[in-house]
Design a protein around this motif. Structure first.
Motif, mmCIF file in Angstrom:
data_model
loop_
_atom_site.group_PDB
_atom_site.id
_atom_site.type_symbol
_atom_site.label_atom_id
_atom_site.label_comp_id
_atom_site.label_asym_id
_atom_site.label_seq_id
_atom_site.Cartn_x
_atom_site.Cartn_y
_atom_site.Cartn_z
ATOM 1 N N ALA A 61 0.843 -1.190 0.000
ATOM 2 C CA ALA A 61 0.000 0.000 0.000
ATOM 3 C C ALA A 61 0.883 1.246 0.000
ATOM 4 N N SER A 62 0.345 2.361 -0.500
ATOM 5 C CA SER A 62 1.156 3.580 -0.628
ATOM 6 C C SER A 62 1.668 4.049 0.732
ATOM 7 N N ASP A 94 -6.868 -1.146 -0.749
ATOM 8 C CA ASP A 94 -7.620 -1.881 0.271
ATOM 9 C C ASP A 94 -7.160 -3.337 0.348
ATOM 10 N N ARG A 95 -6.791 -3.895 -0.806
ATOM 11 C CA ARG A 95 -6.410 -5.308 -0.839
ATOM 12 C C ARG A 95 -5.067 -5.562 -0.170
ATOM 13 N N VAL A 96 -4.167 -4.589 -0.193
ATOM 14 C CA VAL A 96 -2.812 -4.827 0.304
ATOM 15 C C VAL A 96 -2.499 -4.058 1.580
ATOM 16 N N HIS A 184 -1.042 -9.066 0.103
ATOM 17 C CA HIS A 184 0.139 -8.314 0.526
ATOM 18 C C HIS A 184 1.394 -9.046 0.074
ATOM 19 N N GLU A 185 2.481 -8.293 -0.172
ATOM 20 C CA GLU A 185 3.688 -8.905 -0.738
ATOM 21 C C GLU A 185 4.277 -10.002 0.141
ATOM 22 N N THR A 186 4.133 -9.919 1.472
ATOM 23 C CA THR A 186 4.678 -10.973 2.332
ATOM 24 C C THR A 186 3.897 -12.283 2.151
ATOM 25 N N ALA A 187 2.574 -12.179 2.022
ATOM 26 C CA ALA A 187 1.759 -13.377 1.809
ATOM 27 C C ALA A 187 2.066 -14.005 0.451
#
Length: 296
Positions: A61-62, A94-96, A184-187
């Motif tokens: 997210a930003s 919202d998704r990340v 999210h990038e970790t997931a």
């Protein structure tokens, strides 16, 4: 920045060498910085700014990106992506977005350590594949006695891969317990790592399950995901499909990998050419197999 190009009405070259002649930090000038960029636009107009992301934008997210940029580089980012208020990006935000009180940094550290370990183990378990990939990346392959001692025999390497798999499962539980969204990038990275580990341990079907989860998540946020990273993962996905003889699906993933890589890097990049060669070799093998069957 300066662009070494004498054409005032635009640069038609597919790549640019950019020179930052003076980098000032804390009042002191540092050494000259150089960068080589591959241009995916047909024309860069004279005076047009060229932007480079300091950190990966995929799956963040930003607000999280801006926090990382301020912590690492000491500035508040005001780029178009961070300022964008269009609805598609709001939906993706919202998704990340990380939930309050979550701590993704410790999860990233675990993932980074696992990735480094798996890359070491790949040298033992897939030496030919490792050397080929690093030739594509134009890296020098040198003997490493310390690495051999660290990873040991093939049997010991498999045990270490299994340890990595346990660590990644623990990482995924941490992601779930913290309520971190699956986009999210970790997931997303946890699925990529688990697919890599299962593939190294010879469990291709389990690897494919993780590849599917990875691709499903990435395609939901592909507007903010690095297409080259997606192409790399699709290439590994294709190879695992080939290991269990799912050849039609393998070809589909090779085609997709080539498409995403070409869209970002152009036709002439060595990674794009390497995927094309692998795809063409697959076609050739399939044709030879078909001819043999007709002869029989």
């Amino acid at each position: 920045f300066s662009i070494p190009n004498d054409e005032k009405d635009g640069a038609s070259s597919s790549s640019l060498s950019i020179v930052h002649k003076k980098a000032m930090r804390n009042g002191h000038s540092s050494c000259v910085l150089m960068a080589h960029l591959h241009c995916i636009k047909t024309t860069i107009n004279f005076g047009e700014s060229i932007n480079i992301s300091y950190i990966p934008t995929s799956g963040l997210a930003s607000k999280e990106r801006q926090q990382q940029l301020y912590q690492c580089y000491g500035f508040h980012c005001n780029c178009d992506m961070c300022r964008c208020e269009r609805q598609p990006f709001n939906t993706l935000e919202d998704r990340v977005r990380l939930p309050p009180q979550s701590d993704a940094d410790i999860l990233r550290q675990m993932q980074f350590s696992c990735n480094e370990k798996l890359l070491e183990l790949e040298k033992v378990l897939r030496p030919r594949m490792y050397e080929r990939e690093h030739r594509i990346n134009n890296e020098c392959i040198l003997g490493d006695d310390q690495h051999d001692k660290k990873c040991g025999s093939r049997e010991q390497a498999i045990i270490q891969v299994q340890n990595c798999i346990s660590t990644i499962h623990m990482n995924q539980r941490g992601i779930t317990n913290q309520g971190i969204p699956k986009f999210h990038e970790t997931a997303i990275e946890s699925h990529r790592l688990l697919a890599f580990a299962f593939s190294l341990s010879g469990e291709s079907e389990l690897a494919i399950e993780q590849h599917e989860l990875f691709v499903e998540a990435v395609l939901s946020i592909k507007e903010i995901y690095d297409p080259v990273a997606l192409a790399t993962s699709l290439l590994e996905y294709a190879r695992d499909l080939g290991r269990i003889a799912k050849y039609d699906e393998q070809l589909s993933k090779l085609e997709a990998a080539h498409g995403y890589a070409k869209s970002s890097l152009g036709n002439n990049h060595r990674f794009v050419k390497a995927i094309k060669e692998e795809r063409d070799a697959f076609h050739a093998d399939k044709c030879r197999s078909t001819k043999r069957q007709k002869v029989k």
